[in-house]
Design an enzyme around this catalytic site. Structure first.
Site, PDB file in Angstrom:
ATOM      1  N   TYR A 176      21.906   0.391  59.295  1.00  9.64           N
ATOM      2  CA  TYR A 176      21.000   1.137  58.402  1.00  9.64           C
ATOM      3  C   TYR A 176      19.653   0.432  58.292  1.00  9.64           C
ATOM      4  O   TYR A 176      18.591   1.045  58.420  1.00  9.64           O
ATOM      5  CB  TYR A 176      21.633   1.279  57.010  1.00  9.64           C
ATOM      6  CG  TYR A 176      20.666   1.827  55.967  1.00  9.64           C
ATOM      7  CD1 TYR A 176      20.537   3.201  55.770  1.00  9.64           C
ATOM      8  CD2 TYR A 176      19.867   0.976  55.196  1.00  9.64           C
ATOM      9  CE1 TYR A 176      19.642   3.706  54.826  1.00  9.64           C
ATOM     10  CE2 TYR A 176      18.973   1.471  54.262  1.00  9.64           C
ATOM     11  CZ  TYR A 176      18.864   2.836  54.076  1.00  9.64           C
ATOM     12  OH  TYR A 176      17.966   3.335  53.142  1.00  9.64           O
ATOM     13  N   ILE A 208      10.662  18.953  54.424  1.00  7.85           N
ATOM     14  CA  ILE A 208      11.310  17.716  53.948  1.00  7.85           C
ATOM     15  C   ILE A 208      12.737  17.682  54.482  1.00  7.85           C
ATOM     16  O   ILE A 208      13.538  18.565  54.175  1.00  7.85           O
ATOM     17  CB  ILE A 208      11.349  17.644  52.404  1.00  7.85           C
ATOM     18  CG1 ILE A 208       9.958  17.828  51.811  1.00  7.85           C
ATOM     19  CG2 ILE A 208      11.973  16.325  51.940  1.00  7.85           C
ATOM     20  CD1 ILE A 208       9.933  17.876  50.282  1.00  7.85           C
ATOM     21  N   SER A 212      19.528  16.366  48.304  1.00  2.58           N
ATOM     22  CA  SER A 212      19.909  15.438  47.233  1.00  2.58           C
ATOM     23  C   SER A 212      18.899  14.308  47.109  1.00  2.58           C
ATOM     24  O   SER A 212      17.969  14.205  47.921  1.00  2.58           O
ATOM     25  CB  SER A 212      21.318  14.875  47.464  1.00  2.58           C
ATOM     26  OG  SER A 212      21.307  13.882  48.466  1.00  2.58           O
ATOM     27  N   GLY A 213      19.092  13.494  46.093  1.00  4.24           N
ATOM     28  CA  GLY A 213      18.325  12.258  45.939  1.00  4.24           C
ATOM     29  C   GLY A 213      16.816  12.420  46.013  1.00  4.24           C
ATOM     30  O   GLY A 213      16.217  13.327  45.417  1.00  4.24           O
TER      31      GLY A 213
HETATM   32  P1  NDP Z   1      20.802  10.761  49.596  1.00  3.65           P
HETATM   33  O1  NDP Z   1      22.087  10.483  50.263  1.00  3.65           O
HETATM   34  O2  NDP Z   1      20.793  11.269  48.217  1.00  3.65           O
HETATM   35  O3  NDP Z   1      19.962  11.783  50.487  1.00  3.65           O
HETATM   36  C1  NDP Z   1      20.005  11.753  51.854  1.00  3.65           C
HETATM   37  C2  NDP Z   1      19.786  13.126  52.394  1.00  3.65           C
HETATM   38  O4  NDP Z   1      19.871  13.083  53.818  1.00  3.65           O
HETATM   39  C3  NDP Z   1      20.828  14.140  51.933  1.00  3.65           C
HETATM   40  O5  NDP Z   1      20.164  15.346  51.630  1.00  3.65           O
HETATM   41  C4  NDP Z   1      21.704  14.304  53.150  1.00  3.65           C
HETATM   42  O6  NDP Z   1      22.308  15.567  53.252  1.00  3.65           O
HETATM   43  C5  NDP Z   1      20.659  14.152  54.235  1.00  3.65           C
HETATM   44  N1  NDP Z   1      21.266  13.923  55.533  1.00  3.65           N
HETATM   45  C6  NDP Z   1      22.163  12.980  55.878  1.00  3.65           C
HETATM   46  N2  NDP Z   1      22.532  13.148  57.153  1.00  3.65           N
HETATM   47  C7  NDP Z   1      21.860  14.201  57.637  1.00  3.65           C
HETATM   48  C8  NDP Z   1      21.839  14.871  58.872  1.00  3.65           C
HETATM   49  N3  NDP Z   1      22.602  14.490  59.891  1.00  3.65           N
HETATM   50  N4  NDP Z   1      21.005  15.921  59.016  1.00  3.65           N
HETATM   51  C9  NDP Z   1      20.258  16.352  57.996  1.00  3.65           C
HETATM   52  N5  NDP Z   1      20.250  15.767  56.791  1.00  3.65           N
HETATM   53  C10 NDP Z   1      21.048  14.704  56.612  1.00  3.65           C
HETATM   54  O7  NDP Z   1      19.960   9.404  49.725  1.00  3.65           O
HETATM   55  P2  NDP Z   1      18.494   8.992  49.194  1.00  3.65           P
HETATM   56  O8  NDP Z   1      17.847  10.126  48.524  1.00  3.65           O
HETATM   57  O9  NDP Z   1      18.633   7.715  48.507  1.00  3.65           O
HETATM   58  O10 NDP Z   1      17.768   8.697  50.579  1.00  3.65           O
HETATM   59  C11 NDP Z   1      16.585   9.344  50.964  1.00  3.65           C
HETATM   60  C12 NDP Z   1      15.719   8.390  51.735  1.00  3.65           C
HETATM   61  O11 NDP Z   1      15.303   7.319  50.901  1.00  3.65           O
HETATM   62  C13 NDP Z   1      16.400   7.726  52.935  1.00  3.65           C
HETATM   63  O12 NDP Z   1      15.492   7.699  54.004  1.00  3.65           O
HETATM   64  C14 NDP Z   1      16.688   6.321  52.456  1.00  3.65           C
HETATM   65  O13 NDP Z   1      16.735   5.431  53.520  1.00  3.65           O
HETATM   66  C15 NDP Z   1      15.475   6.098  51.585  1.00  3.65           C
HETATM   67  N6  NDP Z   1      15.574   5.017  50.611  1.00  3.65           N
HETATM   68  C16 NDP Z   1      16.485   5.100  49.588  1.00  3.65           C
HETATM   69  C17 NDP Z   1      16.541   4.077  48.658  1.00  3.65           C
HETATM   70  C18 NDP Z   1      17.510   4.112  47.540  1.00  3.65           C
HETATM   71  O14 NDP Z   1      17.523   3.147  46.780  1.00  3.65           O
HETATM   72  N7  NDP Z   1      18.317   5.139  47.382  1.00  3.65           N
HETATM   73  C19 NDP Z   1      15.650   2.931  48.726  1.00  3.65           C
HETATM   74  C20 NDP Z   1      14.733   2.962  49.838  1.00  3.65           C
HETATM   75  C21 NDP Z   1      14.696   3.987  50.718  1.00  3.65           C
HETATM   76  P3  NDP Z   1      23.667  15.944  52.440  1.00  3.65           P
HETATM   77  O15 NDP Z   1      23.203  16.267  51.069  1.00  3.65           O
HETATM   78  O16 NDP Z   1      24.146  17.110  53.205  1.00  3.65           O
HETATM   79  O17 NDP Z   1      24.542  14.750  52.511  1.00  3.65           O
HETATM   80 MG1  PMR Z   2      19.527  -5.182  46.873  1.00  5.92          MG
HETATM   81  C1  PMR Z   2      14.200  -7.663  43.790  1.00  5.92           C
HETATM   82  C2  PMR Z   2      15.348  -7.650  44.266  1.00  5.92           C
HETATM   83  C3  PMR Z   2      16.036  -6.551  44.955  1.00  5.92           C
HETATM   84  C4  PMR Z   2      15.633  -5.267  45.252  1.00  5.92           C
HETATM   85  C5  PMR Z   2      14.319  -4.614  44.931  1.00  5.92           C
HETATM   86  C6  PMR Z   2      16.706  -4.637  45.955  1.00  5.92           C
HETATM   87  C7  PMR Z   2      16.676  -3.347  46.462  1.00  5.92           C
HETATM   88  N1  PMR Z   2      17.755  -5.524  46.044  1.00  5.92           N
HETATM   89  C8  PMR Z   2      17.371  -6.712  45.432  1.00  5.92           C
HETATM   90  C9  PMR Z   2      18.119  -7.870  45.312  1.00  5.92           C
HETATM   91  C10 PMR Z   2      19.450  -8.014  45.653  1.00  5.92           C
HETATM   92  N2  PMR Z   2      20.219  -7.057  46.232  1.00  5.92           N
HETATM   93  C11 PMR Z   2      20.262  -9.191  45.435  1.00  5.92           C
HETATM   94  C12 PMR Z   2      19.756 -10.447  44.791  1.00  5.92           C
HETATM   95  C13 PMR Z   2      21.511  -8.896  45.923  1.00  5.92           C
HETATM   96  C14 PMR Z   2      22.729  -9.799  45.949  1.00  5.92           C
HETATM   97  C15 PMR Z   2      23.542  -9.570  44.768  1.00  5.92           C
HETATM   98  C16 PMR Z   2      21.484  -7.557  46.408  1.00  5.92           C
HETATM   99  C17 PMR Z   2      22.580  -6.901  46.965  1.00  5.92           C
HETATM  100  C18 PMR Z   2      22.509  -5.630  47.522  1.00  5.92           C
HETATM  101  C19 PMR Z   2      23.562  -4.924  48.190  1.00  5.92           C
HETATM  102  C20 PMR Z   2      24.950  -5.353  48.432  1.00  5.92           C
HETATM  103  N3  PMR Z   2      21.365  -4.837  47.523  1.00  5.92           N
HETATM  104  C21 PMR Z   2      21.662  -3.715  48.176  1.00  5.92           C
HETATM  105  C22 PMR Z   2      22.978  -3.741  48.599  1.00  5.92           C
HETATM  106  C23 PMR Z   2      23.240  -2.527  49.284  1.00  5.92           C
HETATM  107  O1  PMR Z   2      24.275  -2.152  49.803  1.00  5.92           O
HETATM  108  C24 PMR Z   2      21.941  -1.761  49.367  1.00  5.92           C
HETATM  109  C25 PMR Z   2      21.514  -1.806  50.807  1.00  5.92           C
HETATM  110  O2  PMR Z   2      21.184  -2.808  51.339  1.00  5.92           O
HETATM  111  O3  PMR Z   2      21.481  -0.682  51.464  1.00  5.92           O
HETATM  112  C26 PMR Z   2      21.036  -0.814  52.833  1.00  5.92           C
HETATM  113  C27 PMR Z   2      20.978  -2.549  48.520  1.00  5.92           C
HETATM  114  C28 PMR Z   2      19.668  -2.336  48.108  1.00  5.92           C
HETATM  115  N4  PMR Z   2      18.935  -3.278  47.424  1.00  5.92           N
HETATM  116  C29 PMR Z   2      17.699  -2.758  47.143  1.00  5.92           C
HETATM  117  C30 PMR Z   2      17.653  -1.422  47.687  1.00  5.92           C
HETATM  118  C31 PMR Z   2      16.460  -0.515  47.611  1.00  5.92           C
HETATM  119  C32 PMR Z   2      18.856  -1.169  48.262  1.00  5.92           C
HETATM  120  C33 PMR Z   2      19.189   0.172  48.851  1.00  5.92           C
HETATM  121  C34 PMR Z   2      18.943   0.154  50.258  1.00  5.92           C
HETATM  122  C35 PMR Z   2      17.859   0.890  50.910  1.00  5.92           C
HETATM  123  O4  PMR Z   2      17.784   2.100  50.846  1.00  5.92           O
HETATM  124  O5  PMR Z   2      17.076   0.247  51.605  1.00  5.92           O
END
Ligand code: NDP
Ligand code: PMR
Ligand code: LMG
Length: 392
Positions: A267, A84, A89-90
């Site tokens: 991103y 993985i 984190s996360g």
């Molecule tokens: P986190 O920032 O918590 O986790 C990201 C991880 O990636 C960390 O362990 C970080 O390491 C690692 N990482 C970053 N850069 C590197 C690098 N150069 N080499 C190796 N490892 C690296 O974020 P999330 O858990 O939220 O993200 C995990 C995945 O989920 C991502 O693919 C993200 O796009 C996806 N995702 C997240 C959503 C969300 O709402 N959070 C929604 C949809 C998808 P370190 O701990 O050292 O910083």
């Molecule tokens: Mg978003 C159903 C509505 C929905 C969901 C499931 C997400 C997920 N978001 C939603 C709606 C909205 N968002 C709306 C209406 C807004 C305007 C207020 C909004 C805004 C917003 C911002 C500024 N949302 C965000 C951001 C981020 O900076 C995040 C992003 O785009 O990261 C790339 C984000 C996200 N919204 C989500 C999810 C899952 C993210 C995290 C991004 C990702 O990992 O893909």
């Protein structure tokens, strides 16, 4: 509040108090045929007050590409080995924990910060015999190659690879770059993982594990057939002219579409590449190798380190916004269980699928946006990525 948020969306979108979403006809052509269906399934996972009767949760009925029953019959299934990335984190950490707790997996946490990973594993309570930490910095192709070599030297098969790590720079004004000079978010999230999975594919081919899987984490925000994917800036790879020349920002653009740098867009573009890569892997390798290639949207895990570079006000308001308004919020623990299912659940063996979950946390096959399922774009993106990482 929902209405307030809607005001920030493109004018052709609206959210009613009941959470119904409307899109004008002129936009539907841009977003692909399944916009309304998709919005329903988006809200089925985020349940923005849409009644369950409208939810289009496709029940998971999959035919395992490998017959697990023989192995189950013998009850001698060995421990699986799963790598993985970004497990410090996360989502990655929560998945490592969920898999380790089953006692059925040796989890290799592939992390850039060894000490952080060690501390994270300890504080998550993952027991020592179930995990190993190996160094991997996806922002350096040398490090990726080194990791692949180190893994091969372990002399053990690779059963599942999870490409999870990612970085997100929403407020950056200027691009930053990987060791090889690629814009950092696409360089890390896509190109680093692209090389890693290509290098480790042979190790997976050698494995005799009954259900081998390569999983690349995608996201809703890269899919413009969803509401979340329509929050500007939107993902758009264009004609890939920036990717073609290396995303280095010197003699060319740092963005895949050749446009001006935008960290949030970079991103989202990287997530489109992740989802395209999964499908291209499926088309090229599934039949011959039996490996399951899958992607997923784990839900909005609004509390993770992904948002560390966002402004403090955003980090404060984003979790309650997702919890109470969009209802798309999931805890890190729940998201880890979801990804762990994609790793090991016998019912999720179908290849080429982008998984999502509805509000009852039941998995379903989701539809990708038109761009994220564009076959020709996937092929071009694959070939350009091969050149950039030195495989072609
Ligand atoms: P986190 O920032 O918590 O986790 C990201 C991880 O990636 C960390 O362990 C970080 O390491 C690692 N990482 C970053 N850069 C590197 C690098 N150069 N080499 C190796 N490892 C690296 O974020 P999330 O858990 O939220 O993200 C995990 C995945 O989920 C991502 O693919 C993200 O796009 C996806 N995702 C997240 C959503 C969300 O709402 N959070 C929604 C949809 C998808 P370190 O701990 O050292 O910083
Ligand atoms: Mg978003 C159903 C509505 C929905 C969901 C499931 C997400 C997920 N978001 C939603 C709606 C909205 N968002 C709306 C209406 C807004 C305007 C207020 C909004 C805004 C917003 C911002 C500024 N949302 C965000 C951001 C981020 O900076 C995040 C992003 O785009 O990261 C790339 C984000 C996200 N919204 C989500 C999810 C899952 C993210 C995290 C991004 C990702 O990992 O893909
Ligand atoms: C943009 O900024 C960048 O500008 C762009 O370049 C790009 O990087 C993009 O995709 C990344 O991010 C992000 C952000 C900046 O802009 C937005 O998200 C626009 C939404 C702004 C919404 C404004 C609403 C303001 C409301 C404040 C009210 C506070 C009320 C507290 C309530 C308490 C109730 C009891 O802007 C911000 O960072 C601002 C924060 C935005 C967070 C998004 C959520 C907004 C909704 C707030 C809801 C609060 C939740 C309360 C929960 C209540 C429950 C009942």
């Amino acid at each position: 509040m929902a209405l307030q948020a809607a005001a920030l969306l493109p004018s052709s979108f609206s959210i009613s108090k009941e959470g119904k979403v409307g899109a004008s006809l002129k936009d539907t052509s841009l977003f692909g045929k399944s916009l309304s269906d998709q919005i329903k399934s988006e809200f089925s996972s985020s349940s923005l007050k849409i009644k369950s009767s409208t939810v289009r949760a496709q029940t998971v009925v999959t035919t395992p590409s490998v017959n697990l029953s023989t192995t189950e019959g013998k009850k001698t299934l060995r421990k699986g080995t799963v790598v993985i990335t970004g497990a410090s984190s996360g989502l990655g950490l929560a998945t490592a924990k969920a898999l380790a707790e089953t006692g059925k997996w040796d989890v290799i946490m592939a992390c850039r910060d060894f000490l952080k990973a060690e501390r994270a594993a300890k504080s998550a309570g993952i027991s020592k015999e179930n995990y190993t930490i190996m160094h991997l910095d996806l922002a350096s192709l040398d490090s990726v190659r080194q990791f692949a070599d180190n893994f091969k030297r372990l002399g053990r098969p690779l059963d599942v690879l999870v490409c999870n790590a990612a970085v997100y720079f929403p407020t950056a004004k200027e691009p930053t770059f990987t060791a090889e000079g690629f814009e950092l978010s696409v360089g890390t999230n896509h190109l680093g993982h692209f090389l890693l999975s290509r290098l480790l594919l042979d190790e997976m081919k050698k494995s005799d594990y009954p259900s081998k899987r390569l999983i690349i984490v995608g996201s809703i925000t890269g899919n413009t057939n969803t509401l979340a994917g329509n929050v500007p800036p939107k993902a758009n790879l264009g004609d890939l002219r920036g990717l073609a020349v290396g995303l280095n920002g010197l003699n060319s653009s740092s963005m895949i579409d050749g446009g001006d740098f935008d960290g949030a867009k970079a991103y989202k573009d990287s997530k489109v590449c992740n989802m395209l890569t999964m499908q291209e892997f499926h088309r090229r390798y599934h039949e011959d190798t039996g490996i399951t290639f899958a992607s997923l949207y784990p839900g909005c895990i609004a509390t993770t380190g992904l948002f560390r570079e966002h402004i403090p006000l955003f980090r404060l308001l984003f979790p309650p916004f997702q919890k109470f308004i969009t209802k798309g919020f999931v805890s890190e623990e729940e998201s880890g269980k979801r990804l762990a299912q994609v790793v090991s659940d016998p019912s999720l063996t179908k290849s080429g699928v982008y998984w999502s979950w509805n509000n009852d946390s039941a998995s379903f096959e989701n539809q990708l946006s038109e761009e994220a399922s564009d076959v020709e774009k996937a092929r071009k993106m694959w070939e350009m990525s091969e050149k950039l990482v030195g495989l072609a």
